[in-house]
Design a protein around this motif. Structure first.
Motif, PDB file in Angstrom:
ATOM      1  N   VAL A 118       9.218   1.509   5.060  1.00 21.47           N
ATOM      2  CA  VAL A 118       9.720   2.831   5.446  1.00 21.47           C
ATOM      3  C   VAL A 118      11.132   2.926   4.891  1.00 21.47           C
ATOM      4  O   VAL A 118      11.998   2.139   5.255  1.00 21.47           O
ATOM      5  N   ILE A 119      11.346   3.847   3.960  1.00 19.04           N
ATOM      6  CA  ILE A 119      12.685   4.005   3.388  1.00 19.04           C
ATOM      7  C   ILE A 119      13.339   5.236   4.005  1.00 19.04           C
ATOM      8  O   ILE A 119      12.975   6.360   3.699  1.00 19.04           O
ATOM      9  N   ASN A 123       0.810  -1.215   0.000  1.00 15.19           N
ATOM     10  CA  ASN A 123       0.000   0.000   0.000  1.00 15.19           C
ATOM     11  C   ASN A 123       0.846   1.270   0.000  1.00 15.19           C
ATOM     12  O   ASN A 123       0.659   2.157  -0.823  1.00 15.19           O
ATOM     13  N   ILE A 124       1.769   1.344   0.954  1.00 15.86           N
ATOM     14  CA  ILE A 124       2.432   2.630   1.204  1.00 15.86           C
ATOM     15  C   ILE A 124       3.945   2.510   1.305  1.00 15.86           C
ATOM     16  O   ILE A 124       4.459   1.605   1.963  1.00 15.86           O
ATOM     17  N   SER A 125       4.661   3.411   0.621  1.00 10.40           N
ATOM     18  CA  SER A 125       6.091   3.596   0.877  1.00 10.40           C
ATOM     19  C   SER A 125       6.253   4.934   1.575  1.00 10.40           C
ATOM     20  O   SER A 125       5.850   5.956   1.042  1.00 10.40           O
ATOM     21  N   LEU A 126       6.861   4.903   2.729  1.00 10.38           N
ATOM     22  CA  LEU A 126       7.193   6.160   3.399  1.00 10.38           C
ATOM     23  C   LEU A 126       8.632   6.479   3.061  1.00 10.38           C
ATOM     24  O   LEU A 126       9.510   5.637   3.241  1.00 10.38           O
ATOM     25  N   VAL A 127       8.884   7.670   2.558  1.00  7.44           N
ATOM     26  CA  VAL A 127      10.251   8.077   2.254  1.00  7.44           C
ATOM     27  C   VAL A 127      10.648   9.177   3.238  1.00  7.44           C
ATOM     28  O   VAL A 127       9.987  10.216   3.306  1.00  7.44           O
ATOM     29  N   CYS A 160       6.159  21.988   2.454  1.00  7.15           N
ATOM     30  CA  CYS A 160       5.838  21.079   3.546  1.00  7.15           C
ATOM     31  C   CYS A 160       6.460  19.708   3.279  1.00  7.15           C
ATOM     32  O   CYS A 160       6.354  19.168   2.185  1.00  7.15           O
ATOM     33  N   GLY A 161       7.126  19.158   4.302  1.00  6.43           N
ATOM     34  CA  GLY A 161       7.805  17.867   4.122  1.00  6.43           C
ATOM     35  C   GLY A 161       6.837  16.709   3.985  1.00  6.43           C
ATOM     36  O   GLY A 161       7.170  15.663   3.438  1.00  6.43           O
ATOM     37  N   LEU A 162       5.615  16.918   4.468  1.00  4.48           N
ATOM     38  CA  LEU A 162       4.620  15.842   4.440  1.00  4.48           C
ATOM     39  C   LEU A 162       3.788  15.939   3.167  1.00  4.48           C
ATOM     40  O   LEU A 162       3.026  16.884   2.978  1.00  4.48           O
ATOM     41  N   LYS A 163       3.971  14.964   2.287  1.00  6.28           N
ATOM     42  CA  LYS A 163       3.256  14.964   1.016  1.00  6.28           C
ATOM     43  C   LYS A 163       2.952  13.527   0.611  1.00  6.28           C
ATOM     44  O   LYS A 163       3.718  12.625   0.925  1.00  6.28           O
ATOM     45  N   ALA A 164       1.864  13.336  -0.106  1.00  5.49           N
ATOM     46  CA  ALA A 164       1.534  12.000  -0.591  1.00  5.49           C
ATOM     47  C   ALA A 164       1.377  12.027  -2.105  1.00  5.49           C
ATOM     48  O   ALA A 164       0.837  12.972  -2.665  1.00  5.49           O
ATOM     49  N   TYR A 165       1.892  10.983  -2.762  1.00  7.13           N
ATOM     50  CA  TYR A 165       1.884  10.927  -4.219  1.00  7.13           C
ATOM     51  C   TYR A 165       1.361   9.584  -4.701  1.00  7.13           C
ATOM     52  O   TYR A 165       1.557   8.566  -4.045  1.00  7.13           O
ATOM     53  N   GLY A 184       5.598   1.086  -3.040  1.00  4.79           N
ATOM     54  CA  GLY A 184       4.191   1.159  -2.648  1.00  4.79           C
ATOM     55  C   GLY A 184       3.320   1.882  -3.673  1.00  4.79           C
ATOM     56  O   GLY A 184       3.822   2.665  -4.483  1.00  4.79           O
ATOM     57  N   ASP A 185       2.016   1.629  -3.640  1.00  5.58           N
ATOM     58  CA  ASP A 185       1.087   2.300  -4.564  1.00  5.58           C
ATOM     59  C   ASP A 185       1.026   3.790  -4.266  1.00  5.58           C
ATOM     60  O   ASP A 185       0.867   4.607  -5.156  1.00  5.58           O
TER      61      ASP A 185
END
Ligand code: UDP
Ligand code: MG
Length: 324
Positions: free
Chosen positions: A36-37, A2-6, A154-159, A85-86
């Motif tokens: 989590v990368i 589902n998710i990759s956190l960079v 902002c450092g917090l972003k989703a793509y 992740g998607d």
């Protein structure tokens, strides 16, 4: 997945264990599959060792180590390359961004159909000397790019995964990722108010010089987005106008002298007139600009990179790589 956190981390060893525990809590509570990368941007403290320890306990914690400090943009870029992740979500390592935002960001991408959701630290917990320049900066970028975001940096972003695989973040371009995303052809960009906290451990990695760099980078970004495919439009246009004005002034100076002379009136030498030198300088600068535009076009044609187009899909064609 589902998710990759960079997560770029430069001397953030103190924050990491707490951050990871929090991320694990949120991910498990929502039943997400994730990775989590961490990108260790050449830290000089225990950051890499801490990441290795965290990986021993949870295989979803991964790391990329830079040989030296390349900067946040490079860290994000390498993280983007590795992400599987998607949905790819970036956040800072310093606990200023809250992992609680992850589920909603994920939902906005997968169900809301957005390409990029950018965090908006509406209530910021940073020193005033940082908040005011940032407001000014955001207003400028908003105006210049037409992207309606309050908080570009902002450092917090989703793509969506496809988006991060389509952009190249280099230099200090992480401040302008939404601009790069739009340029890559993704238009569904929005923002989400996010919680922001004061830094708990360590100190900020940026000082006042960030403002200077920020504005220089703004010029680069504007140039890249508007004129990189056609430098001649910018330089050639300006150059031609300067050259024409210079030429016209020269003509005026010369003709005026001839007419005065013809009427037997007293005349000054052409080289005695400031106007003539102004005309000369304008004509010269005009030619220079024109040549700059021409060289820009040549280089643009040489560089394969500039002429790369992002392929979104394909039918019955084998030798083309879809960019995701
Ligand atoms: N960072 C990085 N490389 C650098 C500078 C910063 O990877 O050269 C990371 C840093 O570890 C943090 C994030 O980028 O996770 C944001 O940095 P910081 O918190 O210092 O910036 P601020 O919150 O003051 O804007
Ligand atoms: Mg910070």
């Amino acid at each position: 997945m589902n998710i990759s956190l960079v997560i770029p981390a430069y001397n953030e060893a103190q924050s990491l264990p707490e951050l990871v525990a929090w991320i694990e809590r949120v991910m498990d509570a929502n039943g997400f599959t994730y990775e989590v990368i961490f990108v260790d941007d050449g830290s000089t403290d225990n950051t890499w060792w801490t990441i290795a320890k965290l990986h021993e306990k949870n295989a979803a914690i991964k790391g990329i180590l830079f040989r030296r400090n390349y900067g946040k943009s490079a860290a994000l870029y390498s993280g983007f390359e590795a992400a599987q992740g998607d949905v790819v979500i970036t956040m800072d390592a310093d606990l200023q961004d809250s992992p609680e935002e992850i589920p909603e960001l994920y939902r906005m991408i997968t169900e809301g159909g957005y390409d990029l959701v950018s965090g908006w630290k509406k209530e910021r917990h940073d020193p005033r000397g940082k908040r005011w320049p940032s407001k000014f900066f955001n207003a400028t970028v908003r105006r210049m790019t037409g992207i309606r975001l309050h908080d570009f940096n902002c450092g917090l972003k989703a793509y969506r995964k496809k988006v991060v695989k389509s952009i190249e973040v280099f230099g200090e371009m992480h401040r302008y990722i939404p601009v790069l995303v739009k340029k890559a052809g993704f238009n569904r960009i929005t923002e989400k108010e996010v919680h922001h906290q004061a830094r708990k451990y360590g100190c900020s990695k940026y000082g006042w010089e960030r403002m200077m760099k920020g504005y220089l980078d703004l010029l680069t970004v504007l140039f890249i987005t508007r004129f990189s495919k056609s430098p001649m439009y910018l330089f050639g246009g300006g150059g031609t106008i300067m050259f024409l004005i210079g030429g016209l002034i020269t003509l005026y100076v010369v003709i005026r002298k001839l007419i005065l002379q013809g009427n037997g009136l007293p005349v000054r030498d052409v080289t005695d007139q400031p106007l003539f030198f102004l005309a000369l300088v304008m004509a010269l600068i005009g030619v220079q600009l024109f040549i700059a535009g021409f060289l820009g076009e040549l280089i643009g044609r040489e560089s394969a990179d500039r002429n790369r187009y992002l392929i979104d899909d394909k039918i019955d064609i084998d030798n083309i790589k879809i960019s995701d």
